[in-house]
Design a protein around this motif. Structure first.
Motif, PDB file in Angstrom:
ATOM      1  N   VAL A 431      39.117  29.031  40.002  1.00 11.78           N
ATOM      2  CA  VAL A 431      40.417  29.654  39.698  1.00 11.78           C
ATOM      3  C   VAL A 431      40.920  30.363  40.949  1.00 11.78           C
ATOM      4  CG1 VAL A 431      40.275  29.892  37.212  1.00 11.78           C
ATOM      5  CG2 VAL A 431      39.073  31.511  38.621  1.00 11.78           C
ATOM      6  N   GLY A 432      41.259  29.565  41.946  1.00 10.59           N
ATOM      7  CA  GLY A 432      41.703  30.142  43.206  1.00 10.59           C
ATOM      8  C   GLY A 432      43.001  30.904  43.100  1.00 10.59           C
ATOM      9  N   GLY A 433      43.848  30.606  42.111  1.00  6.95           N
ATOM     10  CA  GLY A 433      45.114  31.308  42.009  1.00  6.95           C
ATOM     11  C   GLY A 433      44.971  32.739  41.556  1.00  6.95           C
ATOM     12  N   ALA A 434      43.902  33.068  40.846  1.00  8.85           N
ATOM     13  CA  ALA A 434      43.670  34.434  40.375  1.00  8.85           C
ATOM     14  C   ALA A 434      42.793  35.117  41.405  1.00  8.85           C
ATOM     15  CB  ALA A 434      42.984  34.413  39.020  1.00  8.85           C
ATOM     16  N   HIS A 435      43.346  36.066  42.157  1.00 10.24           N
ATOM     17  CA  HIS A 435      42.678  36.480  43.371  1.00 10.24           C
ATOM     18  C   HIS A 435      42.365  37.966  43.463  1.00 10.24           C
ATOM     19  CE1 HIS A 435      47.098  36.577  44.129  1.00 10.24           C
ATOM     20  NE2 HIS A 435      46.789  37.776  44.551  1.00 10.24           N
ATOM     21  N   ARG A 436      42.548  38.743  42.431  1.00  9.11           N
ATOM     22  CA  ARG A 436      42.209  40.158  42.530  1.00  9.11           C
ATOM     23  C   ARG A 436      40.733  40.378  42.231  1.00  9.11           C
ATOM     24  NH1 ARG A 436      46.393  43.411  43.431  1.00  9.11           N
ATOM     25  NH2 ARG A 436      48.475  42.675  42.891  1.00  9.11           N
ATOM     26  N   LEU A 437      40.122  41.297  42.992  1.00  8.01           N
ATOM     27  CA  LEU A 437      38.721  41.624  42.741  1.00  8.01           C
ATOM     28  C   LEU A 437      38.572  42.245  41.366  1.00  8.01           C
ATOM     29  CD1 LEU A 437      35.786  41.946  43.768  1.00  8.01           C
ATOM     30  CD2 LEU A 437      36.449  44.205  44.615  1.00  8.01           C
ATOM     31  N   PHE A 438      39.458  43.162  41.011  1.00 11.96           N
ATOM     32  CA  PHE A 438      39.441  43.807  39.700  1.00 11.96           C
ATOM     33  C   PHE A 438      40.700  43.391  38.935  1.00 11.96           C
ATOM     34  CE2 PHE A 438      36.861  46.685  42.291  1.00 11.96           C
ATOM     35  CZ  PHE A 438      35.754  46.875  41.478  1.00 11.96           C
ATOM     36  N   PRO A 439      40.557  42.564  37.890  1.00 17.17           N
ATOM     37  CA  PRO A 439      41.731  42.185  37.104  1.00 17.17           C
ATOM     38  C   PRO A 439      42.456  43.396  36.520  1.00 17.17           C
ATOM     39  CG  PRO A 439      39.855  40.806  36.552  1.00 17.17           C
ATOM     40  CD  PRO A 439      39.335  41.911  37.416  1.00 17.17           C
ATOM     41  N   SER A 440      41.706  44.443  36.202  1.00 17.66           N
ATOM     42  CA  SER A 440      42.283  45.687  35.705  1.00 17.66           C
ATOM     43  C   SER A 440      41.348  46.818  36.093  1.00 17.66           C
ATOM     44  CB  SER A 440      42.478  45.640  34.183  1.00 17.66           C
ATOM     45  OG  SER A 440      41.219  45.768  33.528  1.00 17.66           O
ATOM     46  N   LEU A 441      41.792  48.052  35.846  1.00 19.81           N
ATOM     47  CA  LEU A 441      40.979  49.225  36.174  1.00 19.81           C
ATOM     48  C   LEU A 441      40.217  49.747  34.966  1.00 19.81           C
ATOM     49  CD1 LEU A 441      43.500  51.160  38.472  1.00 19.81           C
ATOM     50  CD2 LEU A 441      41.622  49.646  39.142  1.00 19.81           C
ATOM     51  N   ILE A 442      40.164  48.957  33.899  1.00 14.99           N
ATOM     52  CA  ILE A 442      39.528  49.430  32.659  1.00 14.99           C
ATOM     53  C   ILE A 442      38.077  49.807  32.896  1.00 14.99           C
ATOM     54  CG2 ILE A 442      38.782  48.725  30.356  1.00 14.99           C
ATOM     55  CD1 ILE A 442      41.323  47.077  30.116  1.00 14.99           C
ATOM     56  N   ASP A 443      37.340  48.963  33.608  1.00 14.94           N
ATOM     57  CA  ASP A 443      35.917  49.233  33.812  1.00 14.94           C
ATOM     58  C   ASP A 443      35.694  50.452  34.700  1.00 14.94           C
ATOM     59  OD1 ASP A 443      34.892  47.094  32.244  1.00 14.94           O
ATOM     60  OD2 ASP A 443      35.412  45.700  33.849  1.00 14.94           O
ATOM     61  N   ILE A 444      36.519  50.612  35.713  1.00 15.38           N
ATOM     62  CA  ILE A 444      36.382  51.787  36.577  1.00 15.38           C
ATOM     63  C   ILE A 444      36.672  53.059  35.787  1.00 15.38           C
ATOM     64  CG2 ILE A 444      37.324  52.968  38.609  1.00 15.38           C
ATOM     65  CD1 ILE A 444      37.775  50.262  39.885  1.00 15.38           C
ATOM     66  N   GLN A 637      42.301  57.629  46.151  1.00 17.13           N
ATOM     67  CA  GLN A 637      42.492  56.643  47.210  1.00 17.13           C
ATOM     68  C   GLN A 637      41.625  55.417  46.947  1.00 17.13           C
ATOM     69  OE1 GLN A 637      44.630  56.604  49.705  1.00 17.13           O
ATOM     70  NE2 GLN A 637      43.886  54.726  50.658  1.00 17.13           N
ATOM     71  N   MET A 638      40.381  55.633  46.549  1.00 15.28           N
ATOM     72  CA  MET A 638      39.491  54.515  46.249  1.00 15.28           C
ATOM     73  C   MET A 638      40.029  53.689  45.087  1.00 15.28           C
ATOM     74  SD  MET A 638      35.728  54.325  44.575  1.00 15.28           S
ATOM     75  CE  MET A 638      36.558  54.149  42.995  1.00 15.28           C
ATOM     76  N   ILE A 639      40.547  54.344  44.057  1.00 16.93           N
ATOM     77  CA  ILE A 639      41.055  53.624  42.888  1.00 16.93           C
ATOM     78  C   ILE A 639      42.266  52.785  43.264  1.00 16.93           C
ATOM     79  CG2 ILE A 639      42.105  53.922  40.616  1.00 16.93           C
ATOM     80  CD1 ILE A 639      40.323  56.385  40.265  1.00 16.93           C
ATOM     81  N   ARG A 640      43.161  53.337  44.079  1.00 16.31           N
ATOM     82  CA  ARG A 640      44.336  52.565  44.518  1.00 16.31           C
ATOM     83  C   ARG A 640      43.915  51.351  45.335  1.00 16.31           C
ATOM     84  NH1 ARG A 640      46.659  57.728  45.212  1.00 16.31           N
ATOM     85  NH2 ARG A 640      46.025  57.758  47.397  1.00 16.31           N
ATOM     86  N   GLU A 641      42.960  51.559  46.235  1.00 15.67           N
ATOM     87  CA  GLU A 641      42.500  50.444  47.055  1.00 15.67           C
ATOM     88  C   GLU A 641      41.822  49.382  46.201  1.00 15.67           C
ATOM     89  OE1 GLU A 641      41.678  52.956  51.204  1.00 15.67           O
ATOM     90  OE2 GLU A 641      40.017  52.057  50.095  1.00 15.67           O
ATOM     91  N   ALA A 642      40.976  49.806  45.252  1.00 12.05           N
ATOM     92  CA  ALA A 642      40.271  48.856  44.395  1.00 12.05           C
ATOM     93  C   ALA A 642      41.255  48.024  43.571  1.00 12.05           C
ATOM     94  CB  ALA A 642      39.303  49.595  43.483  1.00 12.05           C
ATOM     95  N   GLU A 643      42.300  48.649  43.096  1.00 12.97           N
ATOM     96  CA  GLU A 643      43.285  47.958  42.263  1.00 12.97           C
ATOM     97  C   GLU A 643      43.966  46.828  43.025  1.00 12.97           C
ATOM     98  OE1 GLU A 643      47.040  49.117  39.345  1.00 12.97           O
ATOM     99  OE2 GLU A 643      46.466  50.457  40.984  1.00 12.97           O
TER     100      GLU A 643
END
Length: 723
Positions: A431-444, A637-643
Motif C-alpha cells: 500500500v504505497g499510497g498510504a504513507h504516514r507512519l501514524f495513521p492517527s494519534l489514537i495510540d499515542i 513538538q514530538m506529537i506534531r512531528e509524529a503526526e
C-alpha cells in the motif's frame, strides 16, 4: 514444449533452431499454405529423423488431433522430464524435502502445489515472475524450488547447448543474486544446496557433493549426455555484474528482502537485475511466445521497493494486453497462456489448510485501501467468505475508486491495531499510497493517558515547551526542569523516583541553528500483548514496556546557536549528581564525533545511530505505541512531528518545512532500550519501583529539604526542594 508464435506476432530472424523448432516451423508453413508437401516425398530441409517425426505429426493433425504441438518438446529430451508435481513430491527429486508426511514432515502447502501445477509445469511458457505476498508464506523457498525445477528440466536435454542456441562447450548458468556472495549462501543458494543434498536425482545423476562447501559459489550438474559429455549446467551465486553478465544465464532468482538490508538498496542490485533480464531476452528469445529462461523476484509486500513495484506493474500490463489479444481470437483458436506472472498470496489463503480457526461459518470483514493519501481502514459489517453480507449490521461502502480486501475475523484485532501493516504482513498487499507512519494519534494519546494513570512524571517546569540552550546565558538544561517531579533522596543519596536501578538509554539528534532533540528512557518491565500474529496464527506474549524520563526539544538562543557542550553536561549531571545509570547513549551522524568522544572519555558507553538509514528504528517505535507499551510525558513538538511523519522509500521523513528532531531522538532512545542486553532481566509485570532497599515506613516519611549539587561552571545557584 511448444514454440508456436503468438497470433499476429511479427516473425523474427532466427539463425539457430532446435530439433523441435525445425519440425515446428515446417508444420507451421504447411498449415499456413506457404509450403506444399507431397505425401511420401521428403522435405529437403528436414533430416530423416525430422521427416519421420513430421509425418507422424501430419497424420495426427489430419485426424483432428491438435494437441501435437504440445508434444514436440519430446524430440529434444533424453527422456520425459518430471512434471512439477512429481519433481516436488517424488522422493527421487525433492520429495524428501517437500512430500507431506503426517506427524513427520509438513511438506509443501497445497495452495503452492496447486499454483505451480497450474502455471509452471513442463509446458509452461512463463519466463518472468514475482512471488510476493504476506510474511511467512515461503516465498524464498518457493523461488528456489522453481529454479531447481527449471534446472532439472535442462539436465534432461539431449543437447542443452544446442537447445539454447549456444556453442557446443558453452556453460549454462542458473544464478541467485544477493547483497554479497557470503549472504546468498545463508539464503537462497544455501537453501538450494540443502534441497539437493536430500535429493537422489541431484546426488546420483548430477553428482552433487554435499560434503563440498562450494566456496566458489559454482555447483556443476555433472549428468552425462548421450554423446558422453557432461551437461555443463551450473548453479551459481553472485552479487555483482561480473558474476553473471558475462555468462549464459538462463535462470535468475533475487530475494528482495535480502537486498533491503543493503545501505542503499535501490541501486546496484536492481540495475543488475534489469541488465540480466535484457541479456536473457536478447540471447535466448527465439520465438515471440517462447523464452526458455526464467527470472524470479521473491519479495514480501513489506519489502517491496519501487523496483519490484515497477516489475509487477509491467507484468500486470502484459497480462492485460494478453487478455485483450485472446478475446479477439476466433472461437476455434486456443488462447495464448501467460508468459509473465505475479503470485501474490495472503497468509490466510496460502495456509488455509493449517488455520483451523477459520471454519466454513467464519465471519469475514472488509478493509479498504488503494487511494493516494488515504490510510487503509476497516469497513463496518460482516461477510461470508464469498463476500455476501451477513447479520443485520450496516455494511459500509468503500470510497469511490478504492479497493477492498476480505479478511477473516481471525485477524480483526491485528487489523484494528494497524490496517496498513497487516495489509502488508498478512494480506500481502503493498500500500504505497498510504504513507504516514501514524495513521492517527489514537495510540499515542492512549499511551499518554495510561502514563498519567501510572504516575509517570512531567519533568519540565510548567509552560516550558522548548529549551533555549545556547552560550548567550548561564542557563543549562536542568534549569528548565522540575526536579522534585522526578528525583528523590534515599539515605542521603539523590536518585530517580522511577525505577532507579534500571539503566537509561538515550539518543541525541544534534543541531545548532534549528532544533535538537534529546530523549532518555528505560525499560520498565513487560506486559501481555494480545492479537499478535506469527506464521498466520494469532498469539499473545509478554513484550517490553519502555518509559521515558525525558523527551526534550532544544532550540537556539536569540543570537547564538545551540550549545552542544551544555547537552553533554546534562548527562554528566544526571549520572554524577542524580545517580542515573546509563546503558548506552547514541547520536546521529551529524557533528556527533566530538560530543560522543567527550562522553566516552567520561566512561559513558556511546555509539552512532542514523535514524535515516534504518527504517526499523521507527517501525519498532510505532509498534510500541500500537501495543500500548510506551510510557511518556507529553511533548507537543514530538506529537506534531509524529503526526506528520511520512514513509519514503528508504526512510521516514518530515514533510517540506517540517521537522523530526524530537521524534528522531525519542525513536532512537526507544530502539536502544529494546535492543539492550538488559531486556532479558525484565519481569512480566510493570509495577514501578519507587525506592530500592527502603522499608514502606521509611518511604512514607517526609524527607527534609535537600540541596542538589550542580556543576559550578555556568551555574550559580543551588536547588533546594522538598521530596
Amino acid at each position: 514444449m511448444s514454440s508456436t508464435p503468438e497470433n499476429n506476432a511479427p516473425k523474427k530472424t532466427v539463425t539457430h533452431h532446435t530439433l523441435t523448432e525445425r519440425v515446428d516451423r515446417v508444420m507451421e508453413d504447411v498449415l499456413s499454405g506457404e509450403r506444399q508437401i507431397t505425401p511420401g516425398v521428403r522435405d529437403s530441409s528436414l533430416t530423416p529423423l525430422e521427416q519421420q517425426r513430421f509425418d507422424e505429426l501430419a497424420t495426427l493433425l489430419r485426424s483432428g488431433d491438435s494437441s501435437v504441438f504440445d508434444e514436440l518438446w519430446r524430440l529434444d529430451y533424453i527422456k520425459r522430464p518430471p512434471d512439477i508435481e512429481d519433481f516436488i513430491l517424488d522422493e527421487y527429486y525433492l520429495g524428501r524435502t517437500w512430500k507431506p508426511i503426517p506427524g513427520e514432515n509438513e511438506g509443501i502447502w497445497p495452495a503452492w502445489l496447486a499454483l505451480f501445477s497450474q502455471h509452471l509445469n513442463i509446458n509452461s511458457r512463463v519466463h518472468n515472475m514475482v512471488i510476493t505476498g504476506s510474511l511467512g508464506i515461503g516465498k524464498t523457498v518457493m523461488m528456489v524450488t522453481v529454479l531447481l525445477y527449471r534446472m532439472c528440466i535442462a539436465t534432461f536435454l539431449k543437447n542443452p547447448q544446442h537447445f539454447f542456441g549456444l556453442n557446443r562447450n558453452s556453460n549454462i548458468v542458473y544464478n541467485f543474486l544477493s547483497v554479497t556472495k557470503e549472504a546468498v549462501k545463508d539464503t537462497a543458494f544455501g537453501t538450494a544446496m540443502t534441497f539437493m543434498s536430500d535429493s537422489p536425482y541431484f546426488l546420483e545423476m548430477c553428482r552433487f557433493d554435499p560434503e563440498s562447501d562450494y566456496s566458489g559459489y559454482r555447483i556443476p550438474m555433472e549428468n552425462t549426455l548421450p554423446d558422453g559429455r557432461t551437461s555443463r549446467i551450473w548453479l551459481t551465486a553472485g552479487s555483482k555484474g561480473q558474476h553473471v553478465l558475462g555468462r549464459n544465464l538462463v535462470g535468475i532468482g533475487l530475494d528482495e528482502g535480502n537486498f533491503r538490508l543493503e545501505k542503499d538498496p535501490d541501486l546496484k542490485a536492481y540495475e543488475l537485475y534489469d541488465q540480466v533480464r535484457t541479456r536473457i531476452a536478447n540471447r535466448f528469445q527465439k520465438l515471440a511466445s517462447y523464452l526458455p529462461a526464467l527470472s524470479v523476484i521473491a519479495s514480501s509486500a513489506q519489502d517491496e521497493s519501487s523496483f519490484t513495484e515497477k516489475v509487477v506493474a509491467e507484468i500486470e500490463e502484459s497480462q492485460r494486453q494478453l487478455e485483450i489479444a485472446n478475446r479477439q481470437l476466433p472461437p476455434n483458436v486456443e488462447p495464448d497462456p501467460p508468459a509473465q506472472l505475479v503470485f501474490r498470496n495472503a497468509v490466510y489463503k496460502i495456509k488455509r489448510h493449517a488455520l483451523t480457526g477459520i471454519g466454513p461459518d467464519h465471519h469475514w470483514f472488509k478493509v479498504t485501501y488503494g487511494l493516494k493519501n488515504m490510510e487503509p481502514y476497516i469497513l463496518s459489517g460482516w461477510y461470508r467468505e464469498d463476500g455476501s453480507p451477513i447479520l443485520d449490521d450496516p455494511h459500509e461502502e468503500a470510497p469511490s475508486g478504492a479497493k477492498t480486501e476480505l479478511v477473516p475475523k481471525f485477524y480483526f484485532e491485528a487489523f484494528k491495531r494497524n490496517c496498513k501493516s497487516q495489509l502488508q504482513n498478512l494480506s500481502g498487499i503493498s500500500v504505497g499510497g498510504a504513507h504516514r507512519l501514524f495513521p492517527s494519534l489514537i495510540d499515542i494519546e492512549h499511551c499518554l493517558q495510561v502514563s498519567s494513570q501510572e504516575g509517570v512524571p512531567y519533568p519540565l517546569i510548567q509552560g516550558v515547551q522548548r529549551l533555549p540552550i545556547s552560550s548567550e546565558d548561564n542557563k543549562n538544561i536542568w534549569d528548565y526542569l522540575n526536579h522534585k517531579s522526578f528525583l528523590t533522596r534515599v539515605q542521603s543519596r539523590i536518585q530517580p523516583i522511577r525505577h532507579p536501578q534500571n539503566q537509561r538509554y538515550a539518543h541525541i539528534d544534534l543541531a545548532t541553528q534549528s532544533l535538537a532533540g534529546v530523549s532518555i528512557c528505560h525499560l520498565a518491565g513487560s506486559q501481555l500483548v494480545e492479537g499478535l500474529v506469527k506464521d498466520g496464527e494469532p498469539f499473545a506474549e509478554y513484550r517490553l514496556v519502555v518509559e521515558y524520563d525525558f523527551i526534550l526539544t532544544i532550540c537556539a538562543g536569540q543570537n547564538k546557536p545551540i550549545n552542544i557542550g551544555k547537552i553533554q553536561k546534562f548527562f554528566f549531571w544526571l549520572r554524577d549528581m542524580c545517580s542515573y545509570r546509563f546503558g548506552l547513549i547514541t547520536a546521529d551522524m551529524w557533528q556527533s564525533e566530538m560530543p560522543l568522544q567527550e562522553l566516552e572519555a567520561r566512561q559513558f558507553n556511546v555509539d552512532k545511530l542514523s535514524i535515516d538509514k534504518d527504517k526499523s528504528v521507527y517501525t519498532a517505535w510505532r509498534a510500541g505505541f500500537e501495543e500500548h507499551r510506551i510510557r511518556l510525558h507529553r511533548n507537543e513538538q514530538m506529537i506534531r512531528e509524529a503526526e506528520n511523519l511520512l514513509e519514503m522509500d528508504k526512510k521516514f521523513d518530515h514533510p517540506p518545512d517540517g521537522s523530526k528532531d524530537t521524534t528522531d531522538a525519542a525513536a532512537g532512545a526507544y530502539f536502544n532500550a529494546v535492543n539492550s542486553d538488559e531486556k532479558v532481566t525484565m519481569a512480566s509485570t510493570n509495577t514501578p519501583s519507587l525506592y530500592t532497599g527502603q522499608q514502606i515506613q521509611q518511604a512514607e516519611q517526609e524527607a527534609p529539604p535537600i540541596s542538589i549539587p550542580l556543576p559550578a561552571k555556568g551555574y550559580t545557584r543551588s536547588k533546594v526542594f522538598k521530596v
